[in-house]
Design a protein around this motif. Structure first.
Motif: not given
Ligand code: UDP
Length: 234
Positions: A84-90, A92-97, A123-125, A169-173, A191-196, A210-212
């Motif tokens: 399980i990937e736990v995503i914590v968001r302070n 709004v960004a990325g997939s939630m936006a 695809g990590d749903p 902004v947000d991070f994954k643990i 910085p691979d797993t957080c938005r800073l 990198f993504r953008r």
């Molecule tokens: N994230 C990650 N690994 C993943 C998916 C997300 O480390 O497989 C991190 C990502 O870097 C961001 C946060 O989790 O800090 C939230 O990501 P989001 O769900 O917005 O997905 P993304 O926009 O990265 O597809």
């Protein structure tokens, strides 16, 4: 080698309870569709993750990190990763936006927790607590413990990054089970797993560069490392 992930390799050691985690320079995004090698990313992520896990340990959050061995390698407790990937968001960004049609940068009044099922072929749903229990991954009780740890980690990291002028902004643990059945924080925080975001300029100092295709990827990682490093002198 026990396991090879997208940006890390896990090696067994003579001690059954310890592994060596090696951080490579591989970068992937969008479920492995975008790939690159970013010179020295592994070095910065190893150092940043080691710093953060050491800091969290001092803050009373048990985790897998034991010691940094060299530029790319760290010694960690061996755990069975819970898929399980736990995503914590302070903020709004990325997939939630995208999913909710909100503007990136919106500051909600609450902290948002998402969980995703770690399964590359799917695809990590995004899932919910009931799905996780139905999948047999965790119990409701264990989930409560995981959310509680995630909230404590968020509080600790928000204040750490604020001290160096960065908005978390947000991070994954990820969490893992130890040999004696405890659930502890594991994997990586970098910085691979957080938005800073830089508090003054709003500059992105994370993997979104990198993504953008924003350029100056390694410079951003270096900036995060040097700001955290400056705290050691305090
Ligand atoms: N994230 C990650 N690994 C993943 C998916 C997300 O480390 O497989 C991190 C990502 O870097 C961001 C946060 O989790 O800090 C939230 O990501 P989001 O769900 O917005 O997905 P993304 O926009 O990265 O597809």
């Amino acid at each position: 080698m026990l396991y090879e992930g997208k940006a890390k390799q896990i090696y067994l050691t003579d001690d059954a309870d310890r592994v060596v985690i090696r951080y490579t320079d591989a970068a992937t995004a969008f479920n492995n569709v975008k790939k690159a090698i970013i010179a020295n990313k592994g070095v910065y992520n190893n150092r940043i993750s080691a710093f953060i896990f050491g800091y969290l340990r001092d803050a009373g959050i048990e985790n897998h990190y034991i010691a940094m061995l060299d530029d790319r390698d760290q010694l960690c407790r061996r755990v069975e990763i819970i898929p399980i990937e736990v995503i914590v968001r302070n903020v709004v960004a990325g997939s939630m936006a995208k999913r909710l049609g909100l503007e990136e940068g919106t500051r909600p009044s609450n902290v948002i927790y998402d969980i995703c099922y770690k399964a590359d072929e799917l695809g990590d749903p995004l899932i919910n607590d009931h799905h996780a229990v139905a999948l047999g991954i965790v119990t409701y009780d264990e989930l409560r413990g995981i959310y509680d740890m995630a909230a404590k980690i968020n509080d600790a990291l928000k204040s750490l990054f604020a001290r160096v002028g960065v908005t978390l902004v947000d991070f994954k643990i990820e969490f893992g089970r130890t040999g004696d059945g405890r659930i502890i924080l594991a994997d990586e925080i970098s910085p691979d797993t957080c938005r800073l975001w830089d508090m003054k300029t709003g500059d992105k100092l994370d993997k979104d560069r990198f993504r953008r295709d924003l350029g100056h990827v390694i410079e951003a990682y270096e900036e995060i490392y040097s700001r955290l490093e400056s705290l050691k002198a305090e």
